[in-house]
Structures are given as structure tokens and as C-alpha cells.
Write a protein that holds these residues in place. Sequence first.
Motif, short mmCIF file in Angstrom:
data_model
loop_
_atom_site.label_atom_id
_atom_site.label_comp_id
_atom_site.label_asym_id
_atom_site.label_seq_id
_atom_site.Cartn_x
_atom_site.Cartn_y
_atom_site.Cartn_z
N ASN A 1 33.31 46.76 49.06
CA ASN A 1 33.89 46.41 50.36
C ASN A 1 32.87 46.47 51.49
O ASN A 1 33.23 46.53 52.66
N LYS A 2 31.58 46.48 51.13
CA LYS A 2 30.53 46.49 52.13
C LYS A 2 29.64 45.26 51.98
O LYS A 2 29.37 44.80 50.87
N ALA A 3 29.19 44.75 53.12
CA ALA A 3 28.21 43.68 53.12
C ALA A 3 26.96 44.17 53.85
O ALA A 3 27.05 44.94 54.82
N TYR A 4 25.81 43.73 53.37
CA TYR A 4 24.53 44.06 54.00
C TYR A 4 23.90 42.77 54.50
O TYR A 4 23.81 41.79 53.75
N VAL A 5 23.48 42.77 55.76
CA VAL A 5 22.91 41.58 56.38
C VAL A 5 21.50 41.89 56.87
O VAL A 5 21.29 42.85 57.63
N SER A 6 20.51 41.12 56.42
CA SER A 6 19.13 41.30 56.90
C SER A 6 18.95 40.54 58.21
O SER A 6 19.33 39.36 58.31
N SER B 1 18.77 34.51 72.64
CA SER B 1 18.99 35.95 72.48
C SER B 1 17.74 36.71 72.91
O SER B 1 16.63 36.19 72.86
N GLN B 2 17.94 37.94 73.32
CA GLN B 2 16.82 38.81 73.66
C GLN B 2 16.38 39.58 72.42
O GLN B 2 17.21 40.09 71.66
N VAL B 3 15.06 39.67 72.23
CA VAL B 3 14.47 40.32 71.07
C VAL B 3 13.60 41.48 71.53
O VAL B 3 12.85 41.35 72.50
N VAL B 4 13.68 42.61 70.84
CA VAL B 4 12.83 43.76 71.14
C VAL B 4 11.38 43.39 70.81
O VAL B 4 11.09 42.89 69.72
N ILE B 5 10.46 43.66 71.76
CA ILE B 5 9.06 43.29 71.54
C ILE B 5 8.13 44.47 71.78
O ILE B 5 8.49 45.45 72.44
N ASP B 6 6.93 44.37 71.23
CA ASP B 6 5.87 45.33 71.47
C ASP B 6 5.35 45.16 72.90
O ASP B 6 5.09 44.05 73.35
N LYS B 7 5.17 46.28 73.62
CA LYS B 7 4.80 46.20 75.03
C LYS B 7 3.40 45.63 75.24
O LYS B 7 3.13 45.02 76.27
N LYS B 8 2.51 45.82 74.28
CA LYS B 8 1.14 45.36 74.45
C LYS B 8 0.95 43.91 74.01
O LYS B 8 0.27 43.14 74.67
N THR B 9 1.54 43.54 72.89
CA THR B 9 1.27 42.22 72.31
C THR B 9 2.36 41.19 72.57
O THR B 9 2.12 39.99 72.44
N GLY B 10 3.58 41.64 72.88
CA GLY B 10 4.69 40.71 73.06
C GLY B 10 5.30 40.24 71.76
O GLY B 10 6.15 39.35 71.75
N VAL B 11 4.89 40.83 70.63
CA VAL B 11 5.38 40.44 69.31
C VAL B 11 6.71 41.14 69.02
O VAL B 11 6.89 42.32 69.37
N ALA B 12 7.65 40.43 68.39
CA ALA B 12 8.92 41.03 67.98
C ALA B 12 8.64 42.27 67.13
O ALA B 12 7.85 42.21 66.18
N SER B 13 9.27 43.38 67.45
CA SER B 13 8.87 44.66 66.85
C SER B 13 10.00 45.42 66.18
O SER B 13 9.91 46.63 65.98
N SER B 14 11.08 44.73 65.83
CA SER B 14 12.20 45.40 65.18
C SER B 14 12.67 44.59 63.98
O SER B 14 12.64 43.35 64.00
N GLY B 15 13.10 45.31 62.95
CA GLY B 15 13.73 44.69 61.79
C GLY B 15 14.82 45.63 61.30
O GLY B 15 14.61 46.84 61.20
N THR B 16 16.00 45.10 61.01
CA THR B 16 17.12 45.95 60.61
C THR B 16 17.96 45.28 59.53
O THR B 16 17.89 44.07 59.30
N VAL B 17 18.80 46.11 58.90
CA VAL B 17 19.84 45.64 58.00
C VAL B 17 21.17 46.16 58.53
O VAL B 17 21.35 47.38 58.70
N SER B 18 22.09 45.25 58.83
CA SER B 18 23.42 45.64 59.30
C SER B 18 24.33 45.91 58.11
O SER B 18 24.30 45.20 57.11
N VAL B 19 25.14 46.97 58.24
CA VAL B 19 26.11 47.32 57.21
C VAL B 19 27.50 47.00 57.74
O VAL B 19 27.89 47.48 58.81
N ILE B 20 28.24 46.20 56.99
CA ILE B 20 29.55 45.71 57.44
C ILE B 20 30.65 46.27 56.54
O ILE B 20 30.55 46.20 55.31
N SER B 21 31.69 46.80 57.15
CA SER B 21 32.90 47.13 56.39
C SER B 21 33.75 45.86 56.31
O SER B 21 34.22 45.36 57.34
#
Length: 590
Positions: A217-222, A241-261
Motif C-alpha cells: 500500500n506504499k508507492a515510492y517516487v523518485s 517550479s522553484q528548485v533548491v540550488i547550491d549557493k556558490k554554483t547555482g546547481v540543483a542540490s537536492s534529490g529525494t524519494v517521496s513515500v506515498i500511502s
Amino acid sequence: MAPSLRKIRSVCILLCFVSTAVAQKKLQGVEKVRKDKDRFDKQAAVGPRGGQNYVVSTSQVIEPAGKVVTFPGRPVDLALNADETVMAVKNMMNIVFLDMATQTVIQTLDLPKTGHSFKGIAWSAGNKVWTTDEKGFLRSALRNNKGRFEWKDNILLPGPDKNSSYPGGFVIDDANALIYVAMNRNNTLGIVDMATGKLTAQIAVGIAPYSVVVKGNKAYVSNWGGRRPLAKDMSAPSSGSQVVIDKKTGVASSGTVSVISLTERKAIAEIPVLLHPCGMVLSPDNLKLYIANANSDLVSVINTSTDKVVKTINAKPMEELPFGSSPNDLAISPDGETLYVANGGDNLLAVINLKNNRLAGLIPTGWYPSTVRLSADGKKIFVANMKGIGSRNDTIRVKGHNTLDMVGSVSFIDLPAADLLESYTIKAATGMRLPKITSEMNLARVQEKMVPVPVRPGEKSLIKHVVYIIKENRTYDQVFGDMPQGNGDTSLCMFGKFVTPNHHKLAEEFVLLDNLYCNGVKSAEGHQWTSQGYVTDYLEKAFPSFVRGYPWNGNDPIVYSPKGFIWDYVLKAGLTFRDYGEYVNDELTP
């Protein structure tokens, strides 16, 4: 590290083995590899070398294992039907159907006035195949009474604005007649009712969801773009959309997996992983979830009972190698003991022994493997090679090649025994230029001296100023094919000395780079190669329509390499630079 790779590191050019007995046994084959490598170094002209062997514009050699089926396009995903008689390949503008018995193309089904999205193809009950496209549709195709597939369902998944939702990977729940689909620009997991053909719900996840797997009953989303920014974060826009970035380089700096019920239909957790999480696979016992992080060269392992990251596996052929392997998809053996990682940047599968989480060997593939799947019994390996053999489709033009003339491929590989895996490892390592890379990494320091162009540690340059001029959208032969000093093709010269006298004057007075190849087939890729030396999986899989936006001018942080830009390294070295146009906030007047 695999035995052969230890010796590639320590006796790089000879490609020997750890065991002297094994080395003696394999000496003749090793000598052949060495000679072939030497020949390649001297004659590294892009193009076919005979059989399934090609040199591509990254200066790598493509010589894939197994049988290879080629076709026009750029395949990003594939799926086998339930009885494993038909393979459906998600190609750039169509679905390519392959007969598994003969390993041949039996049909090409064109998409209706659109192209494919970056991920997502699967079969439902009744031998119906589903796919997502760039216009925001979830479509299905079914065989008619003549044995030909034809389009059936067309389910629109609306976007957050007038543009597409850009749906990607999905999972089919036949028992409940539901499809769970990653809606990339909506930042949601969509739920589609197969009975009504309607999108019935959307669940908020992270930024730019890529794919989904379901466990009970769970889904995982990358999430390619990671978590949603907090007030303390620095962020930048990416396709609305707004993306979290590194303050020095401006490169996207986050990666997550969402867990869904799936019972509550809401997100219950968001697990931080590494950068550009994309392909995922559950272990056969469903206790572990493996995630390929394309912009970190690592695989995250999540315990699905606690929903915590419990370990990280290095996907590179050697741990000390520089960034750039781009692991973007995964498959796992039925016994749960072996993980196959599609390393797009290395043109190979990394075979990981999950008993010790170490590399067991390498399997050479086509150019940029984008998907890896196994047969149900684990004895066959199937790989979609997104770039295949490059822009080599010769059925379109009288002469020359266009960047859109791509030929993708699918590899059919029998599970290799230990000896064959050893041979594959040498071939894959040689093809990706591992001997050259490691020799350059381990150059001995020399006594400090001034030289024009430093090539060894200890050398310093006499040059005070470098002028870096970027000219796009022309090949060497189109402009310099008429210059007798270079290795050119006069028949391909379109803008010779009469048209481009300044180019020719500069080339004659300074330098003519006749065998320097560029991997940037469009502006969006080219500007990444020239400013960062790398193109992310996000950009590679957006081809050709770039639904999230065409980032030629650096307007999307998810596009960027995590290692930063050439100017970041200039500043790091304590030097200065001026930028007259690359990635600047320009205002064109009039």
C-alpha cells in the motif's frame, strides 16, 4: 573491485589480471586488447570500425555484448509482455515492437503527432501496452485481429498551465484497475482509473518526479529536482517550479524519494537521497529499494520497513574515477544477489555483488544505456541504448549526417559466466578509455618548469590570457573540410575559405583541431559540454522536444552538472575572467 579492474588500475596499459596464472592464460587476448587500444589511439576517427564496433564523439569505443538490434530513434525505456514473447521499446517518436524469439523488429507504431516522454512503458492484463508522451497523454495500444498493434486509450493528464504535465514513469495495478504515474511538471503522482479512463487524483510529491514503484500500500517516487524549497533555501526556477540550488554554483542540490500511502492517498515521508534520483528497483523480497542517482554516480539503498537510507553503493568502474558515470537505471536478479546498473556515461552495465556491495564486473553496451531489464528467470539481460551508435541513419540523406539522424539500439545479452564476464570487463573498460583515464590520473610529478600547455603535475603555463570562443551548429568538415593541413572531408565542406576567411585565417595562424570531436548535438547540450564538460541524464532524456524548456541559455538549474562550471574553477584557482555572453542575463535590443 573486480580482479581485472584492479590490474587496469595498477598495470593500466597491459590490462593484466591479479593472478599470474590467469595472466599467462589470458596473455594473448590481453596483447590483442593492447594492440587494439594502440590502434584506436592513433586512428580515433568517429564512425564505424566494423561489425558492432563504433567510435563515438566522446572518443569512446562502442562494442556491445550480445546481439544488438538497431533502429532509427532514441530509446529511453522498454518492457516485456507477460509471457515474454514481445518487447515494447519506448522510442523517440514511436513504439518499436520486437519479437523475442527472433530478436527482430516486427512493427513500429508511430505516436499521434507527438514524441515520447523521458520514461514509462508497461503492459497491462490482456497484452495491452501503455506509454506516456510529451503532450501529457497516457496512451495504450492493443493488437488487432491482424496481429498489428493500434492505438486505443488516450487519457489526458493536464499540466499546471497550458503546457504538458510531462508524465514519465508509471506502475499499473491491474487488480484495482489503477495506474500510478509520475507527472513531472505537476510535481505530483497521478492516479488514473483504467475503467473510466480518467485522472481521478493527484498527490503532491517532490520536484520533477521521474518514476514510481509500488510495494503493497506504499508507492515510492523518485524526484529529479529533490525536495520543495524551504524559506532558508536558495532556489531558482525550473519549468514553473522553484528548485533548491547550491549557493556558490547555482546547481540543483537536492534529490529525494517521496513515500506515498496509497490508502490515505497522501505523502507520508520524503527521503533525502543523492542528486538526480531516477531509475528504481525493489529487491525480490521487497525489503530494500535501490535508487540510481545519475548526478552522484551512486546507488542509494532504502530499507522499506523504516524508509531510511541504509547504505550507498558506488556505481563507477573504479571508486577513484572522476564524476561522470551517470547511473540512471537498475535491474536486480531474481535471487536478489546481483544488481545491474546502467551507466550512461560509461556505456556499460556495472554488475554489483550485493553480498558485499562491490563491483563484480562490467558488461559493454551501446552508447548511453538508458534502461536495463531481466527476463523472469534472470538468464537474459535486455538494454535500451539511448544513443545506440550515434547519428548514423543513412536512409535519410544523400550524404552526411544530421544530429536528428540517430540510431538507437537494444542489446540482448545472455547472463555471462565468470570467464565471459572477465572478458566483458576488459572490453568495457577499454572501450570507455579507462586505461587512458587512469594513466592520466596517475601521472608522476615532474620538476617545476614553465611550458606553454601543462600536461603533467608540476608544470606551469607561460600563457597569461586564454580567449575561449564558442561557435555552435557547425561541424569541422562543414567549415574546415577544405584545409589540406587537416584530416577533413572536402565533400562535406559547405562554408569553406571563400565564405569563412576569418575562421581559416585563425586556424592557419594558431591551431587546427581536426580530430577534436564535440558531443553537443543541439545548443542545449552543446553549451553544457563547453561550459561544464558534461551533460546530465535530465537533458539527455529531454531530447528532442525539451518540454520543461529549452535550456540553451542556462535557465534551468536541473540541467547543470553538480561539479559546477569552468568559471567556478577559474575562481577557485584564484584567477579572474570576463564573460561576454555565455549564460549571462542578456537583453537583446532591438
